[in-house]
Write an enzyme that holds these catalytic residues in place. Structure first.
Site, mmCIF file in Angstrom:
data_model
loop_
_atom_site.group_PDB
_atom_site.id
_atom_site.type_symbol
_atom_site.label_atom_id
_atom_site.label_comp_id
_atom_site.label_asym_id
_atom_site.label_seq_id
_atom_site.Cartn_x
_atom_site.Cartn_y
_atom_site.Cartn_z
ATOM 1 C CG ASP A 152 67.535 18.463 87.697
ATOM 2 O OD1 ASP A 152 66.624 19.230 88.053
ATOM 3 O OD2 ASP A 152 67.570 17.907 86.596
ATOM 4 C CB CYS A 206 47.824 26.797 78.758
ATOM 5 S SG CYS A 206 49.468 26.154 79.166
ATOM 6 C CB CYS A 209 46.092 25.358 73.711
ATOM 7 S SG CYS A 209 47.193 24.203 72.856
ATOM 8 C CB CYS A 216 50.193 12.110 75.992
ATOM 9 S SG CYS A 216 51.026 10.921 77.074
ATOM 10 C CB CYS A 232 55.430 9.915 81.751
ATOM 11 S SG CYS A 232 56.545 11.058 80.922
ATOM 12 C CB CYS A 259 58.494 10.919 75.219
ATOM 13 S SG CYS A 259 57.048 11.245 74.182
ATOM 14 C CB CYS A 266 54.140 23.682 73.275
ATOM 15 S SG CYS A 266 53.678 25.221 74.117
#
Length: 389
Positions: A152, A206, A209, A216, A232, A259, A266
């Site tokens: 990062d 994915c 799904c 959210c 978000c 969050c 998942c």
């Protein structure tokens, strides 16, 4: 970014590219990395164009919010060799931080704080940086190859690189998903000046799904694989510096730092293993702490309590702002109102404004009297009083 240490005097150990790759993989595992993959540092023209187009679309839509740096150095983000022209291989590394308990369970305890799993232990930047430096030192001391270490700390697209190196794929929630670790991976990278055999890139699993999109609370996903950061909760509670939009405040619930909803839901998490890195284990003080207790923190106690964690970097005022919103969402006036009353006199206008909103949520009949007796001079807080009335 960490630069290569000074060249040692002894000669490097000879190794073929395959031997070097295997030695790095073995040492990375010994150091506590849970996943490691290798990919070319040079992108194809189509891959470069796709990465840059997605980033450009994101920025042009304004979805980055206050994170203006995402629109800077876009060429470097699209291609590691633009950042360092000698790069030949990307070594993508990951540490698993899967929790032992369901991170969504705390959302039912509205008088307690929900803190994102990633922030409950030691700051992962420091944990990964220490491991990456140790692995970089091993590579340099043993084989004397130039390298740069990142976690990062530079305009690198970590998730696309991890996908190219076979660690996982970027799911519909825009985070990395792994068939071995679900959605719980911290990422770091080493750029090497030597070309090593690449691992097979991962493909998208994915399927049909869309659980992460449906859960959210703020509808932050305009479409699969697209995130509007301005909605978000992780962005709002961590990166956003001012008052949060009034329409979104009730949707925060008791989430005061980050969050986990889209990650936790998942289905691939059923294959996740419990995190083994002790430094990332949740601190007792960060496991569903009392909102009222957190509302009492002044700057000194905030710094002391969150020393060594990712939470410390947002500062006390932004943190307590989030706590005030959560108190307003607690539906427990008997418990929350004394803390809110105290925050109405807080030195920070940001906190006072959030406390006004919380008061209006839990005790709207008190707003008029308190507003008339208030000597508030800050225009933003006065605006909160007017909106609350």
């Amino acid at each position: 970014m960490t630069r290569t240490p000074p060249r040692p005097k002894r000669l490097p150990r000879p190794a073929t590219p395959v031997e070097l790759r295997d030695a790095i993989r073995t040492e990375a595992s010994r150091l506590g990395f849970d996943a490691i993959g290798f990919a070319p540092a040079a992108l194809t023209e189509n891959a470069r164009r796709l990465r840059l187009q997605r980033l450009t679309d994101f920025v042009d839509a304004g979805w980055q919010g206050d994170m203006g740096w995402l629109g800077e150095r876009t060429a470097a983000r699209g291609d590691p060799q633009t950042l360092w022209r000698d790069a030949r291989t990307v070594v993508s590394l990951a540490v698993n931080y899967a929790p032992a308990v369901d991170p969504l369970a705390v959302l039912e305890s509205r008088e307690r704080a929900a803190i994102s799993v990633y922030a409950q232990g030691r700051d992962y930047h420091e944990v990964l940086k220490s491991k990456l430096k140790a692995l970089g030192r091993f590579i340099w001391d043993t084989y004397q190859h130039e390298l740069k270490v990142f976690v990062d700390t530079a305009p690198l697209m970590e998730k696309p690189m991890a996908e190219a190196a076979g660690l996982g794929w970027q799911g519909k929630h825009t985070n990395l998903v792994s068939r071995r670790f679900g959605s719980w991976l911290f990422l770091g990278e080493i750029l090497l000046s030597v070309e090593l055999p690449a691992d097979a890139p991962e493909t998208d699993h994915c399927g049909s799904c869309h659980a992460c999109l449906d859960i959210c609370p703020t509808r932050a996903f305009p479409a699969p694989y697209r995130l509007d950061a301005r909605r978000c909760i992780s962005y709002l509670t961590i990166e956003h510096e001012g008052p949060i939009d009034r329409e979104l405040r009730p949707l925060l619930g008791n989430r005061i730092y980050g969050c986990d909803d889209c990650l936790a839901v998942c289905p691939w998490n059923k294959y996740a293993h419990l995190a083994r890195e002790a430094a990332l284990a949740p601190r007792a003080a960060l496991d569903a702490p009392s909102l009222v207790e957190l509302a009492m923190l002044d700057d000194e106690t905030f710094r002391r309590r969150f020393a060594g964690t990712a939470i410390k970097r947002i500062g006390r005022d932004r943190f307590v702002r989030n706590v005030a919103y959560a108190l307003g969402n607690s539906a427990a006036p008997a418990i929350a109102l004394p803390a809110i009353e105290r925050l109405l006199e807080d030195p920070s206008p940001l906190v006072r404004g959030a406390a006004v909103w919380a008061l209006a949520r839990l005790a709207p009949d008190q707003v008029a009297d308190r507003r008339h007796s208030s000597h508030e001079r800050n225009p933003e807080v006065r605006a909160e009083w007017l909106a609350a009335a």
